[in-house]
Design an enzyme around this catalytic site. Structure first.
Site, PDB file in Angstrom:
ATOM      1  N   THR A 150       0.886  -1.285  -0.094  1.00 24.66           N
ATOM      2  CA  THR A 150      -0.010   0.012   0.041  1.00 24.66           C
ATOM      3  C   THR A 150       1.029   1.196  -0.032  1.00 24.66           C
ATOM      4  OG1 THR A 150      -0.112  -0.226   2.505  1.00 24.66           O
ATOM      5  CG2 THR A 150      -2.048  -1.188   1.010  1.00 24.66           C
ATOM      6  N   THR A 187      -0.565  -2.781  10.845  1.00 24.61           N
ATOM      7  CA  THR A 187      -1.207  -3.217   9.525  1.00 24.61           C
ATOM      8  C   THR A 187      -0.068  -3.705   8.520  1.00 24.61           C
ATOM      9  OG1 THR A 187      -2.460  -1.071   9.441  1.00 24.61           O
ATOM     10  CG2 THR A 187      -2.062  -1.717   7.453  1.00 24.61           C
ATOM     11  N   SER A 404      -7.214   9.802  -0.309  1.00 26.12           N
ATOM     12  CA  SER A 404      -7.056  10.481  -1.703  1.00 26.12           C
ATOM     13  C   SER A 404      -5.849   9.904  -2.467  1.00 26.12           C
ATOM     14  CB  SER A 404      -7.032  11.900  -1.467  1.00 26.12           C
ATOM     15  OG  SER A 404      -5.845  12.427  -0.597  1.00 26.12           O
TER      16      SER A 404
END
Length: 404
Positions: A150, A187, A404
Site C-alpha cells: 500500500t 497494518t 485520496s
C-alpha cells in the site's frame, strides 16, 4: 545458514502479481496469488484488534483445515467494516481462485489491505484473480511481493537457506507494512513459504513463537490494524525427516524462521510512513521475559521518544519515562542507558542518574539512520529487542490524505 534480502524461489511454490484496477495508479500491482503445487500445512497469527476484517475472520476458521494450497491477496481495499457483503466478497475471492486451480475452497486463504469501509470492486477483482491464476510461475514472487503493498516505499523480502538431514531447505518470506503499525502485529501482511517437512502443530508453534519476538515487537504509530495476519505454508518438498517434536532439528528450523521474521519486521519498522530512522531497542537485565518485553515495547511506542529521535535530540528522560509507565517491573535506580550508531556509543544514564553529556557526540550518533537504544535494567537475566522509527512531519502529511 545463508540469508538473502530477496525472495528465493521455494520448491513446489508458484506466484503471480497483477494490476486489476483497485488502485488508481496503473503502474502499481494490486492483486497477488501464491500457490503450492502440492498440499501444504499452514499456520497463521492474526490481529488482536476487536474490529476484524472479513478475510481475517474467514481465515481464523479456515486455517484449522488440514491443508492449504493457495492464498489470494488484494491491496488498495481492506474489506473491513463492509458488513455481510464484505464476507460474501471474500468468500467469492476464495471460490474463484479455488475454481481456477481445481482446489476446494477450504484449501484457499484470503487477505486484503488498504482503505477501511469501502465496498470491494468485485467486477475488477474477479478478472484479476483469473489473470493471476493463469500466470503463476516459480519466478513470480517479485510481482507478488509488489501486489501486496500500500503506502510501502519498497518491497520487503527475505530468504534463508539451510540444511536438515543433509537436505537443502528454504524459508522465504514477503511482507507489507508502513503505517498503522503497533505491537501485537501491525497494518501488515506477511506470507512465509518453506519446503521443509513439518507437522501442522509444530509449524504453528514455530510461527507463533517467532512472531512474538519479531512482528509483535515493532511499532510505527501505536495503531493496531483490522487486517493484520502472517500466514506460513510448508509443503514438505525438501523431503527431510518430518519435524514433529521440539528437538534440535526443530530449533534449527525455528532459528531460520526467526531470521526471516526479524528481518522483515525491521524492514517494516524502517519503512514507517514518513520515517527517516530505524530505531532498535536492546534491553537486558530484565527480571522476567515479560518485564523485558513490556519495557522495550513501551520505549519503541512512545511518540515523545520517536519525536526526539526525529530531531536528533538526546532526550534520554523520555526513554526512562516510557519504561516507567510500561507495567514492567524494574528498579529505576539501577538502570543504565546508552545510545549507539555507527558514529559511536555514548552512555547517558548510570544507576538511574543522568551523566554529563557530550552534546556534540550525542548529536552525531543520533543523526544516523540506524540507532540503537541500549538499556540494562540490572535486575535479572532476561532480554528483549524491539524496533520502530522516528515520528516525522511527513507521517502526518501521509495520513492526513490517505484516502485520496
Amino acid at each position: 545458514m545463508k540469508k538473502y534480502y530477496e525472495f528465493i524461489p521455494v520448491s513446489g511454490f508458484k506466484a503471480a502479481g497483477v494490476y486489476c484496477g483497485i488502485k488508481k495508479d496503473k503502474s502499481k500491482k494490486d492483486l497477488s496469488v501464491i500457490y503450492s503445487e502440492t498440499k501444504a500445512v499452514s499456520a497463521a497469527t492474526f490481529t488482536t484488534n476487536k474490529v476484524k476484517a472479513a478475510p481475517v475472520q474467514i481465515n481464523m476458521k479456515n486455517i484449522n483445515n488440514d491443508n492449504t494450497q493457495a492464498i489470494v491477496v488484494n491491496s488498495g481495499n481492506a474489506n473491513a467494516c463492509t458488513g455481510e457483503k464484505g464476507f460474501d466478497d471474500a468468500l467469492n475471492m476464495i471460490s474463484t481462485l479455488a475454481d481456477e486451480l481445481n482446489l476446494s475452497p477450504d484449501e484457499v486463504l484470503v487477505a486484503s489491505t488498504g482503505i477501511i469501509g469501502v465496498p470491494m470492486p468485485m467486477e475488477k477483482i474477479i478478472p484479476g484473480i483469473k489473470e493471476a491464476a493463469s500466470t503463476l510461475s516459480p519466478i513470480g514472487f517479485e510481482d507478488a511481493s509488489k501486489g501486496i503493498l500500500t503506502t510501502d516505499s519498497s518491497t520487503k523480502t527475505v530468504s534463508v537457506e539451510f540444511t536438515i538431514d543433509d537436505k537443502s531447505v528454504v524459508i522465504s518470506g514477503m511482507a507489507k507494512g508502513s503505517g498503522m503499525i503497533h505491537p501485537n502485529m501491525a497494518t501488515m501482511l506477511g506470507f512465509i513459504l518453506t519446503d521443509a517437512s513439518i507437522t501442522k502443530k509444530m509449524l504453528q508453534k514455530a510461527l507463533s513463537d517467532s512472531v512474538s519476538d519479531s512482528f509483535n515487537m515493532i511499532s510505527v504509530d501505536g495503531d493496531t490494524s483490522t487486517n493484520d495476519m502472517v500466514i506460513m505454508l510448508a509443503n514438505g518438498k525438501s523431503n527431510n525427516k518430518i519435524i514433529n517434536m521440539d528437538n534440535g532439528i526443530y530449533n534449527k528450523f525455528k532459528a531460520a524462521l526467526d531470521i526471516v521474521n526479524v528481518e522483515l519486521a525491521k524492514m517494516i519498522a524502517k519503512d514507517g510512513e514518513g520515517a527517516t530512522k530505524l530505531i532498535e531497542v536492546n534491553l537486558s537485565g530484565g527480571k522476567s521475559k515479560e518485564d523485558a518485553k513490556l519495557c522495550a515495547k513501551s520505549i519503541i511506542t512512545s511518540n515523545l521518544v520517536k519525536s526526539a529521535f526525529f530531531g536528533s535530540d538526546a532526550n534520554w528522560g523520555r526513554v526512562l519515562c516510557s519504561m516507567g509507565y510500561s507495567g514492567g517491573d524494574f528498579i529505576p535506580e539501577d538502570v543504565e542507558l546508552f545510545f549507539e550508531s555507527k558514529k559511536g556509543k555514548i552512555q547517558l544514564v548510570k544507576n538511574g542518574v543522568g551523566l554529563s553529556l557530550d552534546e556534540k557526540l550525542a548529536k552525531e550518533i543520533l543523526l544516523e539512520d540506524y540507532i540503537k537504544i541500549i538499556v540494562d535494567l540490572k535486575n535479572g537475566e532476561y532480554s528483549a529487542k524491539a524496533w520502530g522509527c522516528d515520528l516525522s512531519y511527513d507521517y502526518v502529511k501521509i495520513n492526513a490524505s490517505y484516502r485520496s
